[in-house]
Design a protein around this motif. Structure first.
Motif, PDB file in Angstrom:
ATOM      1  N   ALA A 142      -0.411 -27.242  -3.542  1.00 45.44           N
ATOM      2  CA  ALA A 142      -0.653 -26.998  -1.993  1.00 45.44           C
ATOM      3  C   ALA A 142      -0.472 -28.247  -1.186  1.00 45.44           C
ATOM      4  O   ALA A 142      -0.215 -29.626  -0.878  1.00 45.44           O
ATOM      5  N   MET A 143       0.035 -27.855  -0.343  1.00 40.77           N
ATOM      6  CA  MET A 143       1.681 -28.520   0.851  1.00 40.77           C
ATOM      7  C   MET A 143       0.998 -28.340   2.349  1.00 40.77           C
ATOM      8  O   MET A 143       0.386 -27.056   2.638  1.00 40.77           O
ATOM      9  N   GLU A 144       0.502 -29.065   3.064  1.00 44.68           N
ATOM     10  CA  GLU A 144      -0.119 -28.819   4.935  1.00 44.68           C
ATOM     11  C   GLU A 144       0.646 -28.654   5.584  1.00 44.68           C
ATOM     12  O   GLU A 144       1.952 -28.729   5.410  1.00 44.68           O
ATOM     13  N   GLY A 145       0.031 -26.844   5.929  1.00 38.15           N
ATOM     14  CA  GLY A 145       0.267 -26.593   6.858  1.00 38.15           C
ATOM     15  C   GLY A 145       1.261 -24.971   6.354  1.00 38.15           C
ATOM     16  O   GLY A 145       2.379 -25.086   7.212  1.00 38.15           O
ATOM     17  N   MET A 146       1.428 -25.294   5.114  1.00 43.63           N
ATOM     18  CA  MET A 146       2.475 -23.983   4.055  1.00 43.63           C
ATOM     19  C   MET A 146       1.121 -23.392   3.516  1.00 43.63           C
ATOM     20  O   MET A 146       0.433 -23.702   2.963  1.00 43.63           O
ATOM     21  N   THR A 147       1.833 -21.536   3.645  1.00 49.29           N
ATOM     22  CA  THR A 147       0.501 -20.916   2.862  1.00 49.29           C
ATOM     23  C   THR A 147       0.154 -21.279   1.771  1.00 49.29           C
ATOM     24  O   THR A 147       1.815 -21.897   1.309  1.00 49.29           O
ATOM     25  N   PRO A 148       0.096 -20.114   1.026  1.00 51.17           N
ATOM     26  CA  PRO A 148       0.493 -20.669  -0.767  1.00 51.17           C
ATOM     27  C   PRO A 148       1.469 -20.086  -1.171  1.00 51.17           C
ATOM     28  O   PRO A 148       1.963 -20.128  -2.200  1.00 51.17           O
ATOM     29  N   ALA A 149       2.075 -18.907  -0.659  1.00 54.13           N
ATOM     30  CA  ALA A 149       3.386 -18.531  -1.160  1.00 54.13           C
ATOM     31  C   ALA A 149       4.452 -19.532  -0.936  1.00 54.13           C
ATOM     32  O   ALA A 149       5.320 -19.576  -1.408  1.00 54.13           O
ATOM     33  N   GLN A 150       4.640 -20.241   0.864  1.00 53.62           N
ATOM     34  CA  GLN A 150       5.448 -20.764   0.779  1.00 53.62           C
ATOM     35  C   GLN A 150       5.039 -22.600  -0.136  1.00 53.62           C
ATOM     36  O   GLN A 150       6.179 -22.821  -0.181  1.00 53.62           O
ATOM     37  N   SER A 151       3.839 -22.696  -0.018  1.00 54.23           N
ATOM     38  CA  SER A 151       4.316 -23.476  -0.854  1.00 54.23           C
ATOM     39  C   SER A 151       4.689 -23.394  -2.652  1.00 54.23           C
ATOM     40  O   SER A 151       5.598 -24.318  -3.111  1.00 54.23           O
ATOM     41  N   LYS A 152       4.114 -22.302  -3.529  1.00 53.53           N
ATOM     42  CA  LYS A 152       5.006 -21.979  -4.748  1.00 53.53           C
ATOM     43  C   LYS A 152       6.704 -21.564  -4.351  1.00 53.53           C
ATOM     44  O   LYS A 152       7.447 -21.962  -4.903  1.00 53.53           O
ATOM     45  N   ILE A 153       6.849 -21.911  -3.158  1.00 49.37           N
ATOM     46  CA  ILE A 153       8.480 -20.987  -3.028  1.00 49.37           C
ATOM     47  C   ILE A 153       9.336 -22.487  -2.744  1.00 49.37           C
ATOM     48  O   ILE A 153      10.130 -22.657  -3.391  1.00 49.37           O
ATOM     49  N   VAL A 154       8.555 -23.712  -2.438  1.00 47.05           N
ATOM     50  CA  VAL A 154       8.897 -24.891  -2.292  1.00 47.05           C
ATOM     51  C   VAL A 154       9.063 -25.085  -2.918  1.00 47.05           C
ATOM     52  O   VAL A 154      10.503 -26.250  -3.930  1.00 47.05           O
ATOM     53  N   THR A 155       8.138 -25.371  -4.009  1.00 43.03           N
ATOM     54  CA  THR A 155       7.992 -25.990  -5.399  1.00 43.03           C
ATOM     55  C   THR A 155       8.522 -25.384  -6.142  1.00 43.03           C
ATOM     56  O   THR A 155       9.840 -25.975  -6.838  1.00 43.03           O
ATOM     57  N   TYR A 156       9.034 -24.286  -6.492  1.00 36.21           N
ATOM     58  CA  TYR A 156       9.595 -23.427  -7.037  1.00 36.21           C
ATOM     59  C   TYR A 156      11.339 -23.699  -6.961  1.00 36.21           C
ATOM     60  O   TYR A 156      12.210 -24.370  -8.347  1.00 36.21           O
ATOM     61  N   ALA A 157      12.208 -23.528  -5.723  1.00 34.08           N
ATOM     62  CA  ALA A 157      13.074 -24.299  -5.360  1.00 34.08           C
ATOM     63  C   ALA A 157      12.997 -25.934  -5.564  1.00 34.08           C
ATOM     64  O   ALA A 157      14.005 -25.899  -6.066  1.00 34.08           O
ATOM     65  N   GLY A 158      12.607 -26.133  -5.055  1.00 32.41           N
ATOM     66  CA  GLY A 158      11.983 -27.965  -5.284  1.00 32.41           C
ATOM     67  C   GLY A 158      12.218 -28.037  -7.003  1.00 32.41           C
ATOM     68  O   GLY A 158      13.855 -29.230  -7.567  1.00 32.41           O
ATOM     69  N   THR A 159      12.070 -27.888  -7.832  1.00 33.43           N
ATOM     70  CA  THR A 159      12.426 -28.129  -9.265  1.00 33.43           C
ATOM     71  C   THR A 159      13.807 -27.414  -9.717  1.00 33.43           C
ATOM     72  O   THR A 159      14.036 -28.180 -10.725  1.00 33.43           O
ATOM     73  N   ALA A 160      13.561 -26.500  -9.302  1.00 34.00           N
ATOM     74  CA  ALA A 160      15.013 -26.404  -9.396  1.00 34.00           C
ATOM     75  C   ALA A 160      16.131 -26.597  -9.457  1.00 34.00           C
ATOM     76  O   ALA A 160      16.839 -27.171  -9.925  1.00 34.00           O
ATOM     77  N   ALA A 161      16.252 -27.435  -7.854  1.00 36.94           N
ATOM     78  CA  ALA A 161      17.139 -28.260  -7.659  1.00 36.94           C
ATOM     79  C   ALA A 161      17.098 -29.480  -8.477  1.00 36.94           C
ATOM     80  O   ALA A 161      18.416 -29.873  -8.261  1.00 36.94           O
ATOM     81  N   VAL A 162      15.634 -30.173  -8.803  1.00 34.68           N
ATOM     82  CA  VAL A 162      16.005 -31.296  -9.383  1.00 34.68           C
ATOM     83  C   VAL A 162      16.765 -30.308 -10.762  1.00 34.68           C
ATOM     84  O   VAL A 162      17.269 -31.942 -11.267  1.00 34.68           O
ATOM     85  N   VAL A 163      16.260 -29.659 -11.798  1.00 34.42           N
ATOM     86  CA  VAL A 163      16.979 -29.475 -12.961  1.00 34.42           C
ATOM     87  C   VAL A 163      19.068 -29.196 -12.968  1.00 34.42           C
ATOM     88  O   VAL A 163      19.405 -29.488 -13.764  1.00 34.42           O
ATOM     89  N   LEU A 164      19.013 -28.440 -11.642  1.00 33.95           N
ATOM     90  CA  LEU A 164      20.444 -28.407 -11.192  1.00 33.95           C
ATOM     91  C   LEU A 164      20.742 -29.268 -10.902  1.00 33.95           C
ATOM     92  O   LEU A 164      22.080 -29.941 -11.616  1.00 33.95           O
ATOM     93  N   LEU A 165      20.476 -30.104 -10.415  1.00 38.23           N
ATOM     94  CA  LEU A 165      21.365 -32.140 -10.032  1.00 38.23           C
ATOM     95  C   LEU A 165      21.272 -32.874 -11.686  1.00 38.23           C
ATOM     96  O   LEU A 165      21.862 -33.091 -11.585  1.00 38.23           O
ATOM     97  N   LEU A 166      20.315 -32.515 -11.926  1.00 35.61           N
ATOM     98  CA  LEU A 166      20.197 -33.071 -13.876  1.00 35.61           C
ATOM     99  C   LEU A 166      21.153 -32.468 -14.865  1.00 35.61           C
ATOM    100  O   LEU A 166      22.256 -33.096 -15.129  1.00 35.61           O
ATOM    101  N   LEU A 167      20.964 -30.852 -14.477  1.00 38.41           N
ATOM    102  CA  LEU A 167      22.674 -30.205 -14.823  1.00 38.41           C
ATOM    103  C   LEU A 167      23.420 -31.136 -14.880  1.00 38.41           C
ATOM    104  O   LEU A 167      25.038 -31.364 -15.875  1.00 38.41           O
ATOM    105  N   MET A 168      23.835 -31.483 -13.391  1.00 36.13           N
ATOM    106  CA  MET A 168      25.072 -31.522 -12.532  1.00 36.13           C
ATOM    107  C   MET A 168      25.380 -33.006 -13.080  1.00 36.13           C
ATOM    108  O   MET A 168      26.938 -33.669 -13.922  1.00 36.13           O
TER     109      MET A 168
END
Length: 189
Positions: free
Chosen positions: A105-131
């Motif tokens: 849960a991120m301050e200033g964001m709706t639950p849907a937006q927080s979920k998007i940021v969490t998944y995008a951030g997690t996927a970005a970390v996995v991609l960076l590890l992959l690279m």
């Protein structure tokens, strides 16, 4: 012989990273089907009035309102990706395993937006590890391309999410349209 085994380990490592990436992206890409509720009522002049927001209906007409459910034009039929995700979830459930769901849960964001940021951030970390961990040029390029897709797609998804900027502007447009309609009705009387 040692070189061949080390190449096999690297390919196995790439395969594991790619599998983790697919699971993470598959979990975050799932879209939900929505339906739009349309309200109708007959005003004092006998005109049929339609609206998609119950708040814009004058108090005196609310007892006579009829509701109509319409499927949202964005999600008419499930996509191939959604069907495949559903099948994977059902198979996993049959084996007693469920897909983890998490978001911060991120301050200033709706639950849907927080979920998007969490998944995008997690996927970005996995991609960076992959690279970083991959020796394969193909895997590095794939990771870079997918990272760019996330960089473009995440802000767009945040913009169109529930209670996001587009939703707020849509509500303002509906309320200003209702105000204008009320003014026109007052002038015509």
């Amino acid at each position: 012989m040692v070189t061949r085994n080390s190449q096999m380990v690297i390919k196995l490592q790439d395969l594991i990273l790619l599998t983790c990436l697919c699971i993470m992206l598959g979990q975050g890409v799932c879209a939900e089907a929505w339906a739009t509720t349309i309200y109708s009522y007959i005003d004092d002049r006998g005109d049929l009035v339609y609206t998609d927001s119950a708040e814009t209906i004058p108090e005196k007409y609310r007892a006579k309102v009829k509701t109509h459910e319409q499927p949202d034009s964005v999600s008419k039929t499930p996509s191939m990706m959604q069907s495949m995700q559903q099948k994977v979830r059902e198979q996993a459930k049959n084996y007693g395993w469920s897909m983890p769901s998490f978001h911060f849960a991120m301050e200033g964001m709706t639950p849907a937006q927080s979920k998007i940021v969490t998944y995008a951030g997690t996927a970005a970390v996995v991609l960076l590890l992959l690279m970083y961990l991959s020796k394969s040029q193909f895997m590095r390029m794939l990771g870079l391309c997918l990272l760019m897709v996330i960089g473009i797609g995440a802000p767009v998804l945040i913009y169109v999410s529930d209670s996001g900027p587009m939703d707020v502007m849509k509500k303002k447009a509906v309320s200003s349209g209702q105000v204008q309609q009320d003014r026109l009705q007052q002038v015509s009387r």
